[in-house]
Scaffold this motif. Structure first.
Motif, PDB file in Angstrom:
ATOM      1  N   MET A   1       0.833  -1.184   0.000  1.00 34.14           N
ATOM      2  CA  MET A   1       0.000   0.000   0.000  1.00 34.14           C
ATOM      3  C   MET A   1       0.877   1.246   0.000  1.00 34.14           C
ATOM      4  O   MET A   1       1.985   1.231   0.521  1.00 34.14           O
ATOM      5  N   ALA A   2       0.334   2.292  -0.568  1.00 36.06           N
ATOM      6  CA  ALA A   2       1.045   3.554  -0.553  1.00 36.06           C
ATOM      7  C   ALA A   2       1.192   4.019   0.898  1.00 36.06           C
ATOM      8  O   ALA A   2       0.360   3.729   1.745  1.00 36.06           O
ATOM      9  N   SER A   3       2.239   4.735   1.161  1.00 37.16           N
ATOM     10  CA  SER A   3       2.518   5.187   2.505  1.00 37.16           C
ATOM     11  C   SER A   3       1.354   5.995   3.071  1.00 37.16           C
ATOM     12  O   SER A   3       0.892   6.950   2.457  1.00 37.16           O
ATOM     13  N   GLY A   4       0.890   5.581   4.245  1.00 38.15           N
ATOM     14  CA  GLY A   4      -0.172   6.310   4.922  1.00 38.15           C
ATOM     15  C   GLY A   4      -1.566   6.048   4.415  1.00 38.15           C
ATOM     16  O   GLY A   4      -2.517   6.621   4.926  1.00 38.15           O
ATOM     17  N   ILE A   5      -1.738   5.208   3.415  1.00 34.22           N
ATOM     18  CA  ILE A   5      -3.067   4.910   2.877  1.00 34.22           C
ATOM     19  C   ILE A   5      -3.471   3.511   3.336  1.00 34.22           C
ATOM     20  O   ILE A   5      -2.724   2.559   3.161  1.00 34.22           O
ATOM     21  N   THR A   6      -4.650   3.416   3.932  1.00 32.68           N
ATOM     22  CA  THR A   6      -5.193   2.117   4.317  1.00 32.68           C
ATOM     23  C   THR A   6      -6.516   1.911   3.597  1.00 32.68           C
ATOM     24  O   THR A   6      -7.225   2.873   3.276  1.00 32.68           O
ATOM     25  N   VAL A   7      -6.822   0.665   3.327  1.00 28.51           N
ATOM     26  CA  VAL A   7      -8.077   0.312   2.666  1.00 28.51           C
ATOM     27  C   VAL A   7      -8.866  -0.560   3.633  1.00 28.51           C
ATOM     28  O   VAL A   7      -8.317  -1.488   4.231  1.00 28.51           O
ATOM     29  N   ARG A   8     -10.133  -0.232   3.780  1.00 25.41           N
ATOM     30  CA  ARG A   8     -11.008  -0.976   4.682  1.00 25.41           C
ATOM     31  C   ARG A   8     -12.388  -1.112   4.062  1.00 25.41           C
ATOM     32  O   ARG A   8     -12.749  -0.354   3.153  1.00 25.41           O
ATOM     33  N   PRO A   9     -13.194  -2.076   4.568  1.00 28.86           N
ATOM     34  CA  PRO A   9     -14.575  -2.175   4.092  1.00 28.86           C
ATOM     35  C   PRO A   9     -15.329  -0.884   4.400  1.00 28.86           C
ATOM     36  O   PRO A   9     -15.141  -0.267   5.458  1.00 28.86           O
ATOM     37  N   ALA A  10     -16.175  -0.479   3.484  1.00 32.10           N
ATOM     38  CA  ALA A  10     -16.995   0.713   3.700  1.00 32.10           C
ATOM     39  C   ALA A  10     -18.035   0.430   4.772  1.00 32.10           C
ATOM     40  O   ALA A  10     -18.558  -0.679   4.875  1.00 32.10           O
ATOM     41  N   ALA A  11     -18.331   1.461   5.554  1.00 27.35           N
ATOM     42  CA  ALA A  11     -19.369   1.397   6.577  1.00 27.35           C
ATOM     43  C   ALA A  11     -20.551   2.253   6.132  1.00 27.35           C
ATOM     44  O   ALA A  11     -20.417   3.108   5.245  1.00 27.35           O
ATOM     45  N   ALA A  12     -21.699   2.039   6.752  1.00 24.06           N
ATOM     46  CA  ALA A  12     -22.909   2.788   6.381  1.00 24.06           C
ATOM     47  C   ALA A  12     -22.692   4.292   6.498  1.00 24.06           C
ATOM     48  O   ALA A  12     -23.196   5.059   5.674  1.00 24.06           O
ATOM     49  N   ASP A  13     -21.923   4.730   7.490  1.00 22.86           N
ATOM     50  CA  ASP A  13     -21.736   6.169   7.665  1.00 22.86           C
ATOM     51  C   ASP A  13     -20.676   6.760   6.733  1.00 22.86           C
ATOM     52  O   ASP A  13     -20.343   7.940   6.833  1.00 22.86           O
ATOM     53  N   ASP A  14     -20.162   5.963   5.795  1.00 24.04           N
ATOM     54  CA  ASP A  14     -19.225   6.457   4.784  1.00 24.04           C
ATOM     55  C   ASP A  14     -19.932   6.981   3.533  1.00 24.04           C
ATOM     56  O   ASP A  14     -19.270   7.456   2.608  1.00 24.04           O
ATOM     57  N   ALA A  15     -21.244   6.895   3.483  1.00 23.52           N
ATOM     58  CA  ALA A  15     -21.975   7.231   2.255  1.00 23.52           C
ATOM     59  C   ALA A  15     -21.669   8.637   1.748  1.00 23.52           C
ATOM     60  O   ALA A  15     -21.433   8.831   0.551  1.00 23.52           O
ATOM     61  N   ASP A  16     -21.662   9.633   2.625  1.00 20.86           N
ATOM     62  CA  ASP A  16     -21.392  11.006   2.180  1.00 20.86           C
ATOM     63  C   ASP A  16     -19.989  11.128   1.599  1.00 20.86           C
ATOM     64  O   ASP A  16     -19.793  11.775   0.571  1.00 20.86           O
ATOM     65  N   ALA A  17     -19.014  10.501   2.249  1.00 19.95           N
ATOM     66  CA  ALA A  17     -17.638  10.573   1.766  1.00 19.95           C
ATOM     67  C   ALA A  17     -17.486   9.837   0.436  1.00 19.95           C
ATOM     68  O   ALA A  17     -16.782  10.313  -0.467  1.00 19.95           O
ATOM     69  N   ILE A  18     -18.143   8.683   0.302  1.00 19.76           N
ATOM     70  CA  ILE A  18     -18.086   7.947  -0.967  1.00 19.76           C
ATOM     71  C   ILE A  18     -18.704   8.791  -2.079  1.00 19.76           C
ATOM     72  O   ILE A  18     -18.143   8.909  -3.168  1.00 19.76           O
ATOM     73  N   TRP A  19     -19.838   9.403  -1.813  1.00 16.23           N
ATOM     74  CA  TRP A  19     -20.470  10.254  -2.814  1.00 16.23           C
ATOM     75  C   TRP A  19     -19.558  11.434  -3.168  1.00 16.23           C
ATOM     76  O   TRP A  19     -19.448  11.824  -4.337  1.00 16.23           O
ATOM     77  N   SER A  20     -18.843  11.984  -2.194  1.00 14.34           N
ATOM     78  CA  SER A  20     -17.955  13.115  -2.493  1.00 14.34           C
ATOM     79  C   SER A  20     -16.804  12.695  -3.407  1.00 14.34           C
ATOM     80  O   SER A  20     -16.258  13.524  -4.130  1.00 14.34           O
ATOM     81  N   VAL A  21     -16.458  11.411  -3.408  1.00 13.55           N
ATOM     82  CA  VAL A  21     -15.445  10.889  -4.330  1.00 13.55           C
ATOM     83  C   VAL A  21     -16.074  10.595  -5.693  1.00 13.55           C
ATOM     84  O   VAL A  21     -15.529  10.958  -6.736  1.00 13.55           O
ATOM     85  N   LEU A  22     -17.221   9.928  -5.681  1.00 16.68           N
ATOM     86  CA  LEU A  22     -17.862   9.524  -6.940  1.00 16.68           C
ATOM     87  C   LEU A  22     -18.413  10.711  -7.736  1.00 16.68           C
ATOM     88  O   LEU A  22     -18.322  10.721  -8.973  1.00 16.68           O
ATOM     89  N   GLN A  23     -19.000  11.678  -7.060  1.00 18.12           N
ATOM     90  CA  GLN A  23     -19.695  12.760  -7.755  1.00 18.12           C
ATOM     91  C   GLN A  23     -18.830  13.475  -8.795  1.00 18.12           C
ATOM     92  O   GLN A  23     -19.242  13.590  -9.956  1.00 18.12           O
ATOM     93  N   PRO A  24     -17.631  13.962  -8.468  1.00 17.83           N
ATOM     94  CA  PRO A  24     -16.865  14.658  -9.511  1.00 17.83           C
ATOM     95  C   PRO A  24     -16.430  13.735 -10.648  1.00 17.83           C
ATOM     96  O   PRO A  24     -16.349  14.167 -11.798  1.00 17.83           O
TER      97      PRO A  24
END
Length: 165
Positions: A1-24
């Motif tokens: 993994m890139a330094s300082g980046i972790t990947v984890r399963p998405a949680a229900a409260d991640d919806a706003d953050a996921i949309w902020s990535v997908l939208q643009p």
């Protein structure tokens, strides 16, 4: 993994953050076959639709910088081949987020028993992604002439990319 980046399963409260990535990414209309005016609800429903598992990439401050979804490419006789999609927040591009998500997707898919991963529709003008997927061991199997209607470039090719796991 890139330094300082972790990947984890998405949680229900991640919806706003996921949309902020997908939208643009979706609004730009340059890499996904998604209506540019897709609603938040429709985009999130599509991103989370079975058979896909959703993941997020976050930095050391727990800010979500990217997202992926990984699952079977096709049901039935094709369910041993995984498929994945990735999106990185515009401000995080070039920081290893997509590479971390891809490495995670490959490891996760292998751990789930998939035998290969296939990207069905990589827009040929998305040269950064093609370079990255190639660096992760994907080969271009075919080119679909004029298969994508790019908002600035017109009709451009799409690639099918594949790698064994």
């Amino acid at each position: 993994m890139a330094s300082g980046i972790t990947v984890r399963p998405a949680a229900a409260d991640d919806a706003d953050a996921i949309w902020s990535v997908l939208q643009p990414v979706f609004r730009a209309g340059q890499t996904y076959c998604v209506p540019r005016d897709i609603t938040r609800e429709a985009a999130l429903a599509d991103w989370h639709a079975p058979p896909f598992s959703v993941f997020v990439a976050e930095d050391a401050q727990s800010r979500i910088l990217g997202t992926s979804h990984v699952g079977a490419n096709r049901p039935g006789g094709g369910d041993h081949v995984a498929n994945a999609s990735f999106a990185t927040a515009p401000e995080a591009r070039g920081q290893g987020v997509a590479s971390a998500l891809c490495a995670h997707a490959l490891d996760w898919a292998a751990g789930q028993g998939f035998r290969a991963m296939q990207f069905n529709f990589v827009v040929a003008t998305n040269t950064g992604a093609i370079r990255l997927w190639t660096a992760h061991g994907f080969q271009t199997l075919c080119r679909l002439p004029g298969a994508f209607r790019h908002p600035a470039e017109g009709f451009v090719d799409a690639l099918v990319m594949f790698r064994p796991l």
